[in-house]
Structure formats: C-alpha cells, structure tokens
Design an enzyme around this catalytic site. Structure first.
Site, PDB file in Angstrom:
ATOM      1  CG  HIS A 205      13.543   8.655  40.058  1.00  0.00           C
ATOM      2  ND1 HIS A 205      14.902   8.699  40.275  1.00  0.00           N
ATOM      3  CD2 HIS A 205      13.359   9.158  38.818  1.00  0.00           C
ATOM      4  CE1 HIS A 205      15.507   9.222  39.223  1.00  0.00           C
ATOM      5  NE2 HIS A 205      14.600   9.501  38.321  1.00  0.00           N
ATOM      6  CE  LYS A 207      16.588   5.603  38.484  1.00  0.00           C
ATOM      7  NZ  LYS A 207      15.301   5.915  37.906  1.00  0.00           N
ATOM      8  CG  ASP A 212      15.022 -17.099  43.054  1.00  0.00           C
ATOM      9  OD1 ASP A 212      13.834 -16.940  42.722  1.00  0.00           O
ATOM     10  OD2 ASP A 212      15.849 -17.700  42.344  1.00  0.00           O
ATOM     11  CG  HIS A 418      20.814   8.596  34.776  1.00  0.00           C
ATOM     12  ND1 HIS A 418      20.129   7.485  35.212  1.00  0.00           N
ATOM     13  CD2 HIS A 418      19.938   9.626  34.866  1.00  0.00           C
ATOM     14  CE1 HIS A 418      18.890   7.812  35.546  1.00  0.00           C
ATOM     15  NE2 HIS A 418      18.748   9.097  35.344  1.00  0.00           N
TER      16      HIS A 418
END
Length: 483
Positions: A205, A207, A212, A418
């Site tokens: 779940h 994110k 780099d 959210h």
C-alpha cells in the site's frame, strides 16, 4: 598468493640448475663466481616479489571506479545535512477554501518536477496504476494530469532514465495496465510484490518515488489520475536529501528483492538492508536552510523491517505518547479492529494511545475521518466511542467527518479525503496507511516522521495549518454522541 608463488618458482629452478653444473672439485675463483651468481639470482627474486607485493597494496589503496561504488563502507557516518522539503496536496475539483487559507503546490506539479530533474534512475513503489483516463474508460478533463504524468514517464525512459516499478500483483479490480504497457515497451522494469505469500495476508500500500538517490516523494496519493484531481491527498517532496534518500532506497530494495519469484524474508537480514536511522537515532537534518529537525522513516509490516528500522505502528504510538499539548489526526478510515482478516478482531493499539493522551495527560485530541460512498457503516460506532470520552476527567476529544462534495459526473472511487497524517505541537507525521489493524500487521506502508526543534514556518506548522483549514471548513460535520 598465486602471484607470490610465480615469483619464487623460476628462482628455485635457476638455483637448482646452477648447482647441477658446479664441478665436483671446483677451484676457488669458480666457486666465488658461482656464489655471486646465486646471490644475484636471489636478489632478483626478492626484487620481483617486492614489486608484486607493492602492486597489490597500491591496487587496494586505489580501487577501480566499480570497486569504489560497490564496496560496503566499514563505518557508518552520521546522517546529517540540508534538505529542501515541500508539502504537496491534491485538492479535488470543486473544493474551495476561504481566502487566506494555506495553499500548497500540487501533487501533480511535484511528480512532474521529479521527472524533470531525473538524470539516471526513478524507483516507484505503489499499490496499483491507473494514470490514464483510458484505464478507467473515463472521458473528462480531470484525467489530463494523469495522462501527462504517464506521457512524461515514457519520455524520461526514452531519454535514458532507468525506471523500476514494484507494485501489488494486478487483480480484476486493479489490472494496472499502465505498468504492463511500460514493461512491454521496454521503458520500465516491473516487479510484483506478493506480500500475502510472504506474511500470510496483505498488500503493498506504499506510495513513494525515489529519484537519483537524492530526491523522493512519500504521501497518500496512488499512481492514479483520480489522486491528482478527484481525491484529496497530501505528501512531502524531499529534494537534495541524499542521506534520507539513501535510507529510502533501503526500503525500496526490500520491496524490489522480495518481489522476485520464490523469494523469502531473509533470516538474518543482510547488512545492505539494515539502517541506523530510526526513532532512537533519527537523522539530524536542516530543512530549507534554517529549521533543524530530527527525521526518520518507518515501515510496515514488522516482518518487512530489517534490523534498525522502526515499524510504522511504533512510530505512530511514539508520536502520540510524546505529545504534551495536542494530537490532530486526519485519516480516511479509522478502525480499532482488523478489516480484511477472515474473522475481524479487536485491535485497540492506536485507539488506546489516543484515549490515554486525552484522559491521563490532558492532551487535546482531534480526529478527522472521511465520509464517502464506500465508508463502512460500522466506523461510526468507533468514532462515537472515542468522541464519548470528551469531558471525562476533563479530557478534550473531538471527532469530525469530512465529506468532499459531488463532481459534475459520477466517477467511482473518487470524492474522498484520502489524507493520512498526524501533527502534534512538535512532530509532523505523514503516512501511507489507513488506521486499521491490517495496515500495520500485514500491509506494506511507509511513515515519514519529522520532529522540529525550531518555531516559525516549519513543515510541522504548515501541516497544522492544513489540518485546521480542513477541520474548520464547510466540508466537515461533528460526530455527536447521544446520551
């Protein structure tokens, strides 16, 4: 040793041959000459051996470029330095706040900037992918930002940026066609992390983006066009932050390596996954040139936490337990239970910590949960139970529900707050997990904890302003307990 032996063999052969040609009764001059030859041969052997040894040590002290980049250092330097950290948000189309309210750059702008500055590599860990409007058969202007992100991903891959993606295995509900297409086009290396196979339940779940080894994003937004324009999201962009980016890369490498077929959770964990940055020894970072902060990254579930890594639940509980004035929480789902286990069980870890903070230490508690089309009906019971503590033993506990107004068309799985964050008088916490037992017991997620010692315009004060803007908006309604 091979080089050393090669130096000695010719010398021994020459000595044996010289002795074989000495007459049985040598004269004195011939004997002296023979001794000089032997001495000369020995000296040449010593010189040759010395040269080989010197070359060996010179090579060790001046390793090749490849050796310098792959050798594991024997000592770990403290994680310090300067970082630029910017808060980003996705505000759903049609949501308006009063003039003067805090306004942050968009998630879309943050992602596009990360791709713009990417030179070598982009790593993304995510739940699923539906960046294109075509993925959901949606024709609406609000899909354009997601389409642009997907197009830019293709563009940077074609200019030489290596893209690695790890995500939850696709399902009928979340087919993740974007990653399939990127892989088929040869534009990304894609792996599927089956956490259920590894720990018995759960999904990835997380994110996060990592660019780099210097820049990264952590937040609530999925790789979904809806997360850019139709769902309210929040996260942090960290730029030129190599020390913390290196620690983030350890989290990604756990996902990446465990996403191989037949992988197993290491026992013990190899050193490359271990960290020294945690709740007990956070990195000492100067943010945006002036604000000093203690920072660390947490992870869930505990089974995927190598030695040194603070698990996400422990990080959340530490933030709550250290609060002295207030704890403000904004999450989509709030359940002191499991949600996805075969038999739901009671799980009061976070709920108990909030109650103790309010009841024992008189810390003000505010909780903002989300009300939308997919809210489970029984969440109201747990929210009412928490709100019922208000006034008991002078406790201050208030609970509200946040509802995003409808859009001009009905789009599934949209119009929801959210966010997953918490702020106290000293700490800002950004997470990727909803607050229910499954997310901390079995589900892959990341927490980003920033403890700032200075006052003024800090990440913490900005996050508090976001919470208060949402809390006081026209989109909230109080959870009231009836006597």
């Amino acid at each position: 040793m091979a080089a050393r032996s090669a130096s000695y063999v010719p010398m021994m052969e020459m000595e044996a041959k010289s002795e074989a040609f000495v007459p049985a009764k040598p004269n004195a001059s011939l004997h002296r000459a023979s001794k000089r030859v032997i001495a000369l041969v020995v000296l040449m052997g010593v010189i040759a051996t010395t040269v080989v040894i010197l070359q060996f040590y010179i090579k060790r002290s001046n390793p090749s470029e490849e050796a310098r980049t792959t050798r594991v250092p024997t000592t770990k330097l403290p994680c310090t330095g300067d970082c630029t950290i910017t808060m980003v948000e996705s505000i759903p189309r049609g949501v308006k706040f009063p003039a003067g309210s805090i306004h942050n750059p968009s998630t879309y702008d943050g992602w596009m900037h990360l791709m713009k500055i990417a030179k070598k590599q982009l790593d993304i860990a995510s739940f699923y992918w539906t960046l294109r409007g075509s993925d959901t058969n949606t024709s609406d202007p609000s899909t354009e930002q997601g389409d642009h992100v997907f197009e830019e991903l293709q563009a940077i891959a074609k200019r030489g940026v290596k893209i690695r993606i790890v995500l939850t295995p696709p399902t009928k509900t979340f087919p993740s066609l974007d990653t399939i297409d990127l892989s088929k086009q040869g534009l990304a290396d894609v792996r599927l992390l089956d956490i259920k196979r590894l720990v018995g339940s759960g999904i990835l779940h997380t994110k996060m983006w990592l660019v780099d080894g210097k820049h990264f994003y952590v937040g609530s937004a999925n790789q979904d066009w809806k997360a850019l324009t139709q769902v309210q999201e929040i996260g942090l962009m960290s730029y030129n932050c190599s020390c913390m980016a290196d620690d983030m890369s350890k989290l990604f490498e756990v996902y990446w390596d465990l996403a191989q077929p037949d992988s197993k959770i290491p026992d013990p964990w190899p050193d490359k996954y271990k960290t020294t940055i945690n709740a007990d020894s956070p990195a000492q970072i100067k943010i945006n040139g002036s604000n000093s902060a203690a920072i660390f990254l947490s992870s869930s579930p505990p089974q995927l936490c190598p030695p040194g890594r603070t698990d996400d639940l422990s990080a959340i509980l530490q933030v709550i337990n250290s609060a002295t004035k207030f704890v403000y929480v904004s999450v989509m789902d709030y359940f002191p239970t499991t949600l996805y286990t075969p038999h739901r069980t009671y799980w009061p870890d976070i709920d108990d910590a909030l109650r103790r903070a309010a009841f024992d230490r008189k810390v003000e508690v505010r909780l903002l949960a989300s009300l939308w089309k997919y809210t489970r009906p029984d969440m109201k019971y747990y929210l009412r139970s928490l709100a019922a503590l208000n006034g008991a033993n002078d406790a201050s506990v208030h609970v509200k529900l946040y509802t995003v107004p409808p859009y001009t068309m009905d789009i599934p799985h949209t119009r929801v707050n959210h966010n997953k964050f918490m702020v106290t008088e000293s700490v800002a916490y950004f997470g990727t997990s909803n607050w229910a037992g499954d997310y901390f017991l079995y589900t892959g997620g990341i927490g980003y904890v920033i403890n700032e010692t200075e006052t003024g315009k800090t990440v913490r004060t900005q996050l508090q302003a976001v919470f208060e803007r949402n809390w006081n908006s026209n989109y909230t309604s109080p959870v009231i307990c009836q006597d």
